[in-house]
Design a protein around this motif. Structure first.
Motif, PDB file in Angstrom:
ATOM      1  N   PRO A   3       0.863  -1.079   0.010  1.00 22.63           N
ATOM      2  CA  PRO A   3      -0.036  -0.100  -0.117  1.00 22.63           C
ATOM      3  C   PRO A   3       0.954   1.405   0.179  1.00 22.63           C
ATOM      4  CG  PRO A   3      -0.790  -1.457   1.605  1.00 22.63           C
ATOM      5  CD  PRO A   3       0.560  -2.132   1.275  1.00 22.63           C
ATOM      6  N   ALA A   4       0.909   2.225  -1.131  1.00 22.11           N
ATOM      7  CA  ALA A   4       1.569   3.356  -1.238  1.00 22.11           C
ATOM      8  C   ALA A   4       0.964   4.122  -0.074  1.00 22.11           C
ATOM      9  CB  ALA A   4       1.539   3.851  -2.390  1.00 22.11           C
ATOM     10  N   ILE A   5      -0.358   4.414   0.082  1.00 23.62           N
ATOM     11  CA  ILE A   5      -1.113   5.351   0.889  1.00 23.62           C
ATOM     12  C   ILE A   5      -2.111   4.656   1.731  1.00 23.62           C
ATOM     13  CG2 ILE A   5      -2.233   7.243   0.983  1.00 23.62           C
ATOM     14  CD1 ILE A   5      -1.164   8.254  -1.679  1.00 23.62           C
ATOM     15  N   GLY A   6      -2.146   4.788   2.958  1.00 20.37           N
ATOM     16  CA  GLY A   6      -3.078   4.062   3.695  1.00 20.37           C
ATOM     17  C   GLY A   6      -3.534   5.187   4.778  1.00 20.37           C
ATOM     18  N   SER A   7      -4.788   5.441   4.712  1.00 15.28           N
ATOM     19  CA  SER A   7      -5.326   6.355   5.663  1.00 15.28           C
ATOM     20  C   SER A   7      -6.784   6.308   6.016  1.00 15.28           C
ATOM     21  CB  SER A   7      -4.903   7.914   5.043  1.00 15.28           C
ATOM     22  OG  SER A   7      -6.000   8.185   3.686  1.00 15.28           O
ATOM     23  N   ALA A   8      -7.046   6.905   7.214  1.00 12.01           N
ATOM     24  CA  ALA A   8      -8.400   7.004   7.454  1.00 12.01           C
ATOM     25  C   ALA A   8      -8.845   8.541   7.560  1.00 12.01           C
ATOM     26  CB  ALA A   8      -8.768   6.523   8.889  1.00 12.01           C
ATOM     27  N   TYR A   9      -9.606   8.873   6.618  1.00 12.69           N
ATOM     28  CA  TYR A   9      -9.859  10.410   6.448  1.00 12.69           C
ATOM     29  C   TYR A   9     -11.500  10.677   6.373  1.00 12.69           C
ATOM     30  CZ  TYR A   9     -10.779   9.904   1.725  1.00 12.69           C
ATOM     31  OH  TYR A   9     -11.227   9.438   0.319  1.00 12.69           O
ATOM     32  N   GLY A  10     -11.729  11.851   6.682  1.00  8.74           N
ATOM     33  CA  GLY A  10     -13.366  12.478   6.408  1.00  8.74           C
ATOM     34  C   GLY A  10     -14.516  11.687   7.080  1.00  8.74           C
ATOM     35  N   GLN A  11     -15.280  12.370   7.353  1.00  9.54           N
ATOM     36  CA  GLN A  11     -16.728  11.694   7.879  1.00  9.54           C
ATOM     37  C   GLN A  11     -17.619  11.459   6.820  1.00  9.54           C
ATOM     38  OE1 GLN A  11     -16.915  13.964  11.696  1.00  9.54           O
ATOM     39  NE2 GLN A  11     -18.485  12.257  11.873  1.00  9.54           N
ATOM     40  N   GLY A  12     -18.354  10.288   6.624  1.00  3.39           N
ATOM     41  CA  GLY A  12     -19.456  10.387   5.428  1.00  3.39           C
ATOM     42  C   GLY A  12     -20.755  10.761   6.281  1.00  3.39           C
ATOM     43  N   PRO A  13     -21.584  10.505   5.432  1.00  2.00           N
ATOM     44  CA  PRO A  13     -23.084  10.513   6.176  1.00  2.00           C
ATOM     45  C   PRO A  13     -23.290   9.868   7.277  1.00  2.00           C
ATOM     46  CG  PRO A  13     -23.224   9.486   4.046  1.00  2.00           C
ATOM     47  CD  PRO A  13     -21.628   9.697   4.235  1.00  2.00           C
ATOM     48  N   PRO A  14     -24.012  10.418   8.267  1.00  2.00           N
ATOM     49  CA  PRO A  14     -24.160   9.790   9.455  1.00  2.00           C
ATOM     50  C   PRO A  14     -24.885   8.445   9.399  1.00  2.00           C
ATOM     51  CG  PRO A  14     -25.131  12.018   9.465  1.00  2.00           C
ATOM     52  CD  PRO A  14     -24.545  11.664   7.975  1.00  2.00           C
ATOM     53  N   SER A  15     -25.645   8.189   8.460  1.00  2.00           N
ATOM     54  CA  SER A  15     -26.351   7.301   8.195  1.00  2.00           C
ATOM     55  C   SER A  15     -25.916   5.908   7.800  1.00  2.00           C
ATOM     56  CB  SER A  15     -27.794   7.404   7.156  1.00  2.00           C
ATOM     57  OG  SER A  15     -27.398   7.765   5.931  1.00  2.00           O
ATOM     58  N   CYS A  37     -19.535   3.233   9.052  1.00  2.00           N
ATOM     59  CA  CYS A  37     -19.700   4.254  10.291  1.00  2.00           C
ATOM     60  C   CYS A  37     -19.461   5.362  10.152  1.00  2.00           C
ATOM     61  CB  CYS A  37     -19.330   3.571  11.647  1.00  2.00           C
ATOM     62  SG  CYS A  37     -19.764   1.943  12.207  1.00  2.00           S
ATOM     63  N   GLY A  38     -19.469   5.973   8.933  1.00  2.00           N
ATOM     64  CA  GLY A  38     -19.258   7.086   8.398  1.00  2.00           C
ATOM     65  C   GLY A  38     -17.700   7.442   8.357  1.00  2.00           C
ATOM     66  N   VAL A  39     -16.894   6.527   8.316  1.00  2.00           N
ATOM     67  CA  VAL A  39     -15.407   6.891   8.178  1.00  2.00           C
ATOM     68  C   VAL A  39     -15.053   6.168   6.846  1.00  2.00           C
ATOM     69  CG1 VAL A  39     -13.077   6.524   9.326  1.00  2.00           C
ATOM     70  CG2 VAL A  39     -15.078   7.191  10.712  1.00  2.00           C
ATOM     71  N   VAL A  40     -14.107   6.642   6.034  1.00  2.00           N
ATOM     72  CA  VAL A  40     -13.718   6.034   4.900  1.00  2.00           C
ATOM     73  C   VAL A  40     -12.291   5.653   5.039  1.00  2.00           C
ATOM     74  CG1 VAL A  40     -13.058   6.475   2.287  1.00  2.00           C
ATOM     75  CG2 VAL A  40     -15.194   7.528   3.397  1.00  2.00           C
ATOM     76  N   TYR A  41     -11.999   4.475   4.820  1.00  2.00           N
ATOM     77  CA  TYR A  41     -10.578   4.121   4.814  1.00  2.00           C
ATOM     78  C   TYR A  41     -10.239   3.662   3.187  1.00  2.00           C
ATOM     79  CZ  TYR A  41     -12.263   3.080   9.466  1.00  2.00           C
ATOM     80  OH  TYR A  41     -12.753   3.484  10.746  1.00  2.00           O
ATOM     81  N   MET A  42      -8.886   4.330   2.902  1.00  2.00           N
ATOM     82  CA  MET A  42      -8.608   4.234   1.727  1.00  2.00           C
ATOM     83  C   MET A  42      -7.174   3.786   1.499  1.00  2.00           C
ATOM     84  SD  MET A  42      -9.622   7.095  -1.167  1.00  2.00           S
ATOM     85  CE  MET A  42      -9.230   6.853  -2.875  1.00  2.00           C
ATOM     86  N   THR A  43      -6.827   2.991   0.327  1.00  2.00           N
ATOM     87  CA  THR A  43      -5.443   2.652   0.046  1.00  2.00           C
ATOM     88  C   THR A  43      -5.452   2.496  -1.218  1.00  2.00           C
ATOM     89  OG1 THR A  43      -3.688   1.021   0.692  1.00  2.00           O
ATOM     90  CG2 THR A  43      -5.821   0.079   0.170  1.00  2.00           C
ATOM     91  N   ILE A  44      -4.009   2.816  -1.823  1.00  2.00           N
ATOM     92  CA  ILE A  44      -3.779   2.875  -2.990  1.00  2.00           C
ATOM     93  C   ILE A  44      -2.464   1.760  -3.540  1.00  2.00           C
ATOM     94  CG2 ILE A  44      -2.138   4.596  -3.069  1.00  2.00           C
ATOM     95  CD1 ILE A  44      -2.949   5.239  -6.184  1.00  2.00           C
ATOM     96  N   CYS A  45      -2.891   0.783  -4.262  1.00  2.00           N
ATOM     97  CA  CYS A  45      -1.836  -0.197  -4.567  1.00  2.00           C
ATOM     98  C   CYS A  45      -1.462  -0.501  -6.006  1.00  2.00           C
ATOM     99  CB  CYS A  45      -2.463  -1.525  -4.014  1.00  2.00           C
ATOM    100  SG  CYS A  45      -3.116  -1.571  -2.311  1.00  2.00           S
ATOM    101  N   ASN A  46      -0.415  -1.141  -6.374  1.00  2.00           N
ATOM    102  CA  ASN A  46      -0.216  -1.567  -7.630  1.00  2.00           C
ATOM    103  C   ASN A  46      -1.298  -2.751  -7.976  1.00  2.00           C
ATOM    104  OD1 ASN A  46       2.102  -0.091  -8.071  1.00  2.00           O
ATOM    105  ND2 ASN A  46       3.576  -1.657  -7.134  1.00  2.00           N
ATOM    106  N   LYS A  47      -1.483  -2.818  -9.277  1.00  2.00           N
ATOM    107  CA  LYS A  47      -2.600  -3.846  -9.643  1.00  2.00           C
ATOM    108  C   LYS A  47      -2.218  -5.293  -9.514  1.00  2.00           C
ATOM    109  CE  LYS A  47      -4.457  -1.636 -13.724  1.00  2.00           C
ATOM    110  NZ  LYS A  47      -5.000  -1.975 -15.222  1.00  2.00           N
TER     111      LYS A  47
END
Length: 187
Positions: A3-15, A37-47
Motif C-alpha cells: 500500500p503506497a498510501i493508507g489513511s482514514a479520513y473524512g466523515q461520511g453521512p451519519p446514516s 460508520c461514516g469513516v472512509v478507509y482508503m489505500t492505493i496499491c499496484n494492480k
C-alpha cells in the motif's frame, strides 16, 4: 509494491452504518476503499497487489480506529483530529508492504480455507437436497401406485355395495315373477 498510501479520513453521512467496499483501477494502480460508520478507509496499491490483502489492511485499520476513536467520530470538530492514528497506519503499512510475506500468505491461505469450507458445505447441502428430491420422487411414485390401487378397490367395493343393495330385491322380484308366471300357466 504494498500500500503506497493508507489513511482514514473524512466523515461520511451519519446514516452509513453498514460497511461498503469499492475498488477503482487507474493506470497501474488500484484504489481500494472501505466505508464504515461514516469513516472512509482508503489505500492505493499496484494492480499486482492482492485485493484480499488490501481489504484486509483496510479492515484492520477500521477495527483499530473504531477501537481507539469510535466514540469520538461524531464529535470531531477539525479534519485532523485523529492524526495520532498515523503511527498505527505506518506499522500496518510495513506489515502489508510485501504481498509474499509469510504473514500475508497465511492470511490469504486462511481466507481460501474458509471459502473452501463454505463451498464444500454448500455442495454437501445441494447433494443432500438432491437425495431428498429423489426420496420425494420415489414417495410420489409410490403414492401414485397406491392411489390407482385405492381407486380399483373403491370400484370393487362400490360394485359389492350395489350387489348387496339390489340382489335381494332382484331375487325377491324374480321369485314373485316366477310364482306369478307359474300360477298363470298352471292354474
Amino acid at each position: 509494491q504494498g500500500p503506497a498510501i493508507g489513511s482514514a479520513y473524512g466523515q461520511g453521512p451519519p446514516s452509513s452504518s453498514s460497511a461498503s467496499r469499492m475498488s477503482v483501477e487507474s493506470g497501474p494502480y488500484v484504489f481500494h476503499s472501505l466505508i464504515e460508520c461514516g469513516v472512509v478507509y482508503m489505500t492505493i496499491c499496484n494492480k499486482a497487489y492482492p485485493k484480499k490483502l488490501a481489504f484486509g489492511f483496510l479492515e484492520e485499520l477500521q477495527k483499530e480506529f473504531n477501537r481507539q476513536f469510535g466514540d469520538q467520530i461524531e464529535t470531531a470538530a477539525r479534519p485532523y483530529a485523529f492524526v495520532k492514528f498515523d503511527t498505527f497506519i505506518q506499522r500496518m503499512k510495513k506489515q502489508y508492504a510485501d504481498a509474499r510475506a509469510q504473514r500475508n500468505l497465511d492470511r490469504l491461505q486462511a481466507e481460501l480455507s474458509e471459502v473452501h469450507s463454505i463451498m464444500t458445505r454448500n455442495i454437501s447441502d445441494v447433494l443432500g437436497q438432491g437425495e431428498r428430491l429423489e426420496r420425494v420422487s420415489a414417495m410420489s411414485s409410490n403414492l401414485a401406485m397406491e392411489s390407482k390401487r385405492y381407486a380399483k378397490k373403491a370400484q370393487a367395493l362400490s360394485r359389492q355395495a350395489l350387489m348387496k343393495k339390489y340382489v335381494p330385491i332382484a331375487v325377491v322380484g324374480g321369485i314373485v315373477f316366477f310364482t306369478l308366471l307359474f300360477r298363470w300357466y298352471f292354474y
